[in-house]
Design a protein around this motif. Structure first.
Motif, PDB file in Angstrom:
ATOM      1  N   LYS A   3      -4.123  -4.853  10.807  1.00  0.00           N
ATOM      2  CA  LYS A   3      -3.239  -5.064   9.670  1.00  0.00           C
ATOM      3  C   LYS A   3      -3.985  -4.841   8.355  1.00  0.00           C
ATOM      4  O   LYS A   3      -3.453  -4.261   7.411  1.00  0.00           O
ATOM      5  CB  LYS A   3      -2.644  -6.472   9.717  1.00  0.00           C
ATOM      6  CG  LYS A   3      -1.585  -6.721   8.695  1.00  0.00           C
ATOM      7  CD  LYS A   3      -0.952  -8.077   8.892  1.00  0.00           C
ATOM      8  CE  LYS A   3       0.161  -8.274   7.895  1.00  0.00           C
ATOM      9  NZ  LYS A   3       0.858  -9.527   8.100  1.00  0.00           N
ATOM     10  N   VAL A   4      -5.243  -5.269   8.296  1.00  0.00           N
ATOM     11  CA  VAL A   4      -6.066  -5.074   7.103  1.00  0.00           C
ATOM     12  C   VAL A   4      -6.280  -3.583   6.864  1.00  0.00           C
ATOM     13  O   VAL A   4      -6.192  -3.104   5.727  1.00  0.00           O
ATOM     14  CB  VAL A   4      -7.431  -5.803   7.238  1.00  0.00           C
ATOM     15  CG1 VAL A   4      -8.365  -5.432   6.107  1.00  0.00           C
ATOM     16  CG2 VAL A   4      -7.213  -7.302   7.286  1.00  0.00           C
ATOM     17  N   MET A   5      -6.539  -2.814   7.927  1.00  0.00           N
ATOM     18  CA  MET A   5      -6.746  -1.370   7.804  1.00  0.00           C
ATOM     19  C   MET A   5      -5.483  -0.679   7.311  1.00  0.00           C
ATOM     20  O   MET A   5      -5.547   0.215   6.471  1.00  0.00           O
ATOM     21  CB  MET A   5      -7.194  -0.773   9.139  1.00  0.00           C
ATOM     22  CG  MET A   5      -8.615  -1.122   9.521  1.00  0.00           C
ATOM     23  SD  MET A   5      -9.843  -0.588   8.304  1.00  0.00           S
ATOM     24  CE  MET A   5      -9.736   1.173   8.498  1.00  0.00           C
ATOM     25  N   LYS A   6      -4.327  -1.083   7.831  1.00  0.00           N
ATOM     26  CA  LYS A   6      -3.073  -0.482   7.387  1.00  0.00           C
ATOM     27  C   LYS A   6      -2.804  -0.813   5.928  1.00  0.00           C
ATOM     28  O   LYS A   6      -2.353   0.045   5.169  1.00  0.00           O
ATOM     29  CB  LYS A   6      -1.910  -0.950   8.272  1.00  0.00           C
ATOM     30  CG  LYS A   6      -1.901  -0.290   9.624  1.00  0.00           C
ATOM     31  CD  LYS A   6      -0.692  -0.684  10.426  1.00  0.00           C
ATOM     32  CE  LYS A   6      -0.732  -0.008  11.772  1.00  0.00           C
ATOM     33  NZ  LYS A   6       0.442  -0.270  12.573  1.00  0.00           N
ATOM     34  N   THR A   7      -3.090  -2.048   5.521  1.00  0.00           N
ATOM     35  CA  THR A   7      -2.906  -2.442   4.128  1.00  0.00           C
ATOM     36  C   THR A   7      -3.829  -1.630   3.222  1.00  0.00           C
ATOM     37  O   THR A   7      -3.412  -1.146   2.170  1.00  0.00           O
ATOM     38  CB  THR A   7      -3.184  -3.949   3.945  1.00  0.00           C
ATOM     39  OG1 THR A   7      -2.288  -4.677   4.782  1.00  0.00           O
ATOM     40  CG2 THR A   7      -2.996  -4.388   2.509  1.00  0.00           C
ATOM     41  N   HIS A   8      -5.080  -1.442   3.655  1.00  0.00           N
ATOM     42  CA  HIS A   8      -6.031  -0.649   2.883  1.00  0.00           C
ATOM     43  C   HIS A   8      -5.535   0.790   2.746  1.00  0.00           C
ATOM     44  O   HIS A   8      -5.588   1.381   1.660  1.00  0.00           O
ATOM     45  CB  HIS A   8      -7.412  -0.667   3.550  1.00  0.00           C
ATOM     46  CG  HIS A   8      -8.380   0.276   2.920  1.00  0.00           C
ATOM     47  ND1 HIS A   8      -8.952   0.054   1.685  1.00  0.00           N
ATOM     48  CD2 HIS A   8      -8.853   1.470   3.346  1.00  0.00           C
ATOM     49  CE1 HIS A   8      -9.742   1.070   1.389  1.00  0.00           C
ATOM     50  NE2 HIS A   8      -9.701   1.943   2.372  1.00  0.00           N
ATOM     51  N   ARG A   9      -5.040   1.364   3.827  1.00  0.00           N
ATOM     52  CA  ARG A   9      -4.546   2.743   3.823  1.00  0.00           C
ATOM     53  C   ARG A   9      -3.351   2.885   2.885  1.00  0.00           C
ATOM     54  O   ARG A   9      -3.269   3.836   2.117  1.00  0.00           O
ATOM     55  CB  ARG A   9      -4.167   3.170   5.239  1.00  0.00           C
ATOM     56  CG  ARG A   9      -3.702   4.604   5.332  1.00  0.00           C
ATOM     57  CD  ARG A   9      -3.343   4.970   6.754  1.00  0.00           C
ATOM     58  NE  ARG A   9      -4.471   4.934   7.637  1.00  0.00           N
ATOM     59  CZ  ARG A   9      -5.301   5.959   7.847  1.00  0.00           C
ATOM     60  NH1 ARG A   9      -5.120   7.075   7.222  1.00  0.00           N
ATOM     61  NH2 ARG A   9      -6.290   5.857   8.678  1.00  0.00           N
ATOM     62  N   VAL A  10      -2.427   1.932   2.924  1.00  0.00           N
ATOM     63  CA  VAL A  10      -1.255   1.954   2.044  1.00  0.00           C
ATOM     64  C   VAL A  10      -1.699   1.868   0.591  1.00  0.00           C
ATOM     65  O   VAL A  10      -1.244   2.635  -0.265  1.00  0.00           O
ATOM     66  CB  VAL A  10      -0.271   0.811   2.389  1.00  0.00           C
ATOM     67  CG1 VAL A  10       0.786   0.648   1.315  1.00  0.00           C
ATOM     68  CG2 VAL A  10       0.381   1.057   3.738  1.00  0.00           C
TER      69      VAL A  10
END
Length: 92
Positions: A3-10
């Motif tokens: 979830k942290v990686m997806k938030t960073h990507r967004v």
């Protein structure tokens, strides 16, 4: 962690797309995404366009066409001997 990686990507995508979209404020988001896909020479369906394609294209969009892709440049060695020694762990 995912979830942290997806938030960073967004966040990274929004940070990159915002100033570029402002330059093309006459386009709606889908039109702008289509423009980016075309510039990146992407030929697939829009729904299959990945974040990575957009991120790398936006990072490289205003750079010299011969510039190295971010992420590769940090690992590039100009000297073959240094590259071999670094790959073998002899030098750092």
């Amino acid at each position: 962690m995912e979830k942290v990686m997806k938030t960073h990507r967004v966040n990274e995508l929004i940070e990159l797309i915002h100033p570029e979209w402002k330059k093309n404020s006459d386009l709606n988001l889908v039109q702008f995404l289509l423009k980016l896909a075309e510039e990146a020479k992407y030929e697939g369906r829009l729904e299959d366009l990945t974040d990575d394609i957009l991120i790398y294209h936006l990072k490289m969009r205003n750079s010299d066409e011969n510039a190295m892709i971010p992420g590769i440049a940090k690992d590039c060695e100009n000297d073959f001997k240094t590259a071999i020694l670094r790959a073998r762990g002899i030098i750092k």
